[in-house]
Design an enzyme around this catalytic site. Sequence first.
Site, mmCIF file in Angstrom:
data_model
loop_
_atom_site.group_PDB
_atom_site.id
_atom_site.type_symbol
_atom_site.label_atom_id
_atom_site.label_comp_id
_atom_site.label_asym_id
_atom_site.label_seq_id
_atom_site.Cartn_x
_atom_site.Cartn_y
_atom_site.Cartn_z
ATOM 1 N N GLU A 1 101.893 115.967 44.538
ATOM 2 C CA GLU A 1 100.833 115.202 45.625
ATOM 3 C C GLU A 1 99.621 116.026 46.023
ATOM 4 O OE1 GLU A 1 102.297 113.945 49.372
ATOM 5 O OE2 GLU A 1 100.653 112.808 49.923
ATOM 6 N N ASN B 1 109.016 114.198 46.958
ATOM 7 C CA ASN B 1 109.546 113.842 45.778
ATOM 8 C C ASN B 1 110.872 113.142 45.839
ATOM 9 O OD1 ASN B 1 107.487 115.815 44.936
ATOM 10 N ND2 ASN B 1 108.950 117.357 45.117
ATOM 11 N N MET C 1 107.622 118.685 50.333
ATOM 12 C CA MET C 1 107.224 117.508 49.756
ATOM 13 C C MET C 1 108.346 116.616 49.162
ATOM 14 S SD MET C 1 104.689 115.821 48.191
ATOM 15 C CE MET C 1 105.075 114.396 47.375
ATOM 16 N N GLU D 1 110.569 114.324 55.633
ATOM 17 C CA GLU D 1 110.674 114.339 54.113
ATOM 18 C C GLU D 1 111.647 113.173 53.681
ATOM 19 O OE1 GLU D 1 108.167 115.506 52.914
ATOM 20 O OE2 GLU D 1 107.689 116.968 54.177
#
Length: 869
Positions: A129, A272, A270, A305
């Site tokens: 990202e 993901n 992050m 997250e």
Amino acid sequence: MNIAATPVVEADQTVYLKDYQKPSFLVESINLDIQVYDDHTNVNSTLVMKRQTTGDLVLLGRDLELKSITLNGQQLSEHEYQLDKEQLVILNAPDAAILNIDVVIHPETNTMLEGLYQAASDLFVTQNEPEGFRKITFYPDRPDVLSVFTTRVEADKKFPVLLANGNLIEAGEVGADRHYTIWQDPTKKPAYLFACVIGDLAVLKDRYTTSEGRDVALEIYAEEKDIPKCHIAMEALKHSMRWDEEHYGRPYDLDNYMIVATSAFNMGAMENKGLNIFNTSCVLADEEFTTDAAIMRVQSVIAHEYFHNWTGNRITCRDWFQLCLKEGLTVFRDQSFSEDLQSAAVQRIDDVAVLKAHQFPEDSGPLSHPPRPDHFVEINNFYTATVYEKGAEINRMMAMLLGKEKFRLGTDEYFKRHDGQAVTVEDWVAALTAGSGVDLSAFLTWYNQPGTPKLEAKGEYDAVAQTYRLSFKQSLKVHAKYPNLKAVPIPVALALFNAETGEQYNLQSVALIENGVKDGMYLFDQDEATIEFTGVTAKPVVSLLRNFSAPVNLDFNYSDEALAFLLQYETNGFNQWQATQTLLERILLDGHNADIYIQAIKNTIPNIVEKDPLLASRLFDVPSEGYLGSRIDIDYSPVKIQEQRNALLDTLARELGSFCKDTYLALDPDLQKEFSQAMGVRALKNIMLSMMARQGDSEAFDLAHVQYSNTGNMSERLGALRVLVWNDAPQAEAVLQDFYRRYKDEALSLDQWFMIQAAHPNATEETIQYLTAHADYDLGTPNRIRSVSGGLNANPVNTWSFGVQHFVDLAKYLDEKNPIMGSRLLQALTRWYTLAEPQRGEVKQALEALQPQVKSKNVVETLNSMLSI
Ligand code: BES
Ligand code: ZN
């Protein structure tokens, strides 16, 4: 002054929201094969693509060595495609295209921490990202292209862990030394959510059963020695999973959820899909090594997250202008989660403190932009306090206005309508509106224009008629780029208190004229309006923007006495704190007398300490020099602010001396059962200790030294270390050395050691030189840079003297090595234009001298914007 955000960049580099076009091709599926070697990595990809609209087949790619490309089985020759530094265009592509592409990349020399990179000698990770995937292979790397990913990862067996998104479907050997795994992610996702990890890591495992009965394997991967520090994160993960089921009806959707910790990471973490990658600072937590504040941070980032799985992953952004769609909403969600973990008032205080210290200044200066920007050069520059924090505030306003039940109906509608889609801020507000039955479209204005609204309020009491009139006016600073600024809906949560008794008026019974106040809330959505309360039997004190109900600058002519009254009698903890902050700002910036504040604190604190020690500690917050500086727009003198603040701290230390000592000695965190209460007691004790030590009192130093030595808790140890070091106590040198010896192999604890020294109130250029020349200083580790630069920046007097060259040099160095970090660090100098001369001119010159020396879009755009004022 005219504050215009006019980036001076080449026109062709700017991307505009108004130019959005649908992708011409979709990707039905992608098969990736990633083979990692010591000195290169081979990436083979198969893309099954279908035409959606007219237009070229465009694949984005950066720093890739193209080895071969076939289209529907036919090798393409060079005249059948166009390749430049940013993209690969397939000429005359058919409507159905299966592309097979071989590229070579170099994660082992990738210092930008973007795409696939080597994070340590035994670890490779990805960060895609917003636009990192194009550094792995050629792809329509944009969030509105969703695809099903199958990933094969192959590497030497010295890397036993081979991870990618989704389910593990196969594993095996390749010859004697290498092995592979194959992963399939059943959920369609944009490329920015792709992740893979290749390394030698240990793992902490647990399980979770969702409300739907799905049995989920939970895994946190970290270095072996750090596994004991993963339990808090694991508990927070399970708690988050339950919380999202209970509050939003959102269960998890895969059979596994993995988290990988790395210290080589630009950001916090992050999201993901099914394979989060975390900065160690946001996952490792243990009382022995981690401060309470950092433990709270870990829990909120884990939640953040995790919450992205629905707000971000299942429903993603149509384009990067919509970033606040996922980030603003997810921050609002993680803030709400954290309010359940500790004193809700303190969580709100801390969130607003961040908003006011970072977002308000950002929004009043040359980097000001709407929460949904309408143009950018480098999207990485727009992961800002405005997108995140102001974005969260917009969601909070709408949620508060709707109330729990209607907000839930609204979010249910959002998930129902848009699951599996890439959408816009308009879609979000429309779904909330449809689901709740309340028209929220006026809130779109908040997303589309920059600046912090000023809310002017005036109160008028008529003792004879027993009425109280409140009039409101809103305004925004003129902005060259946004000439048509409109009034925004401002929810004003308010309460009236009887000034004589301290009791709160029951608003239902006192409100008469159609004033629109319901449940203690007035929705002010005009340029000007007046409301009136009747039956107000005695002079009232009004408390406005309770719980900070809107992100505005309130201008209300309180007397110092009224503020002291609110500190004592307001039942909303946030507004108690706000009253202390307003009082202190007046003492510090307008020269008011401190007596009223001191008396009110003495009256109030003892009652609060029992109930909410953490809130008690926050009521001692003295606005930082940086924050005070940000409130000054012209002729700012850091030295003067420092003198005034030090004078106030001295007064407080003198006047509260015995109170501090008594409080310190009376409190014991070990007697508290709840973590949040113990955290409060530790915070309060550390403040008491620092006030005692401020007078150079050797007894205070002895207490600090005992506290330092006799604890196994990092908040206590670090609190004591700070007191000894910052007051140059005789024990300072010894404890610093001791701390280093204890924690030299604990990177995150060592960051604190760097930070404390860099932030020493009398830190000099030599201090910073010593730290940056230290063997443990490392320009390749963002956390370490941040600890020294952040510490330095705690003293604006230093930032604006030798710090200028420090930040300029960093930006120049990182421009090539890690431009995302370079751009962020440079922003420490954004408010140069507010300085008094000659400093103003000097900093300007230093920034102008940097201009021709930098090349990255990141640093160039930031620097140009900073100078465009
Ligand atoms: N999606 C971001 C991480 C990110 C940001 C990646 C920018 C690439 C570029 C993630 O969800 C995030 O917002 N992380 C925050 C922490 C969070 C608690 C606000 C961060 O990394 O600071
Ligand atoms: Zn996020």
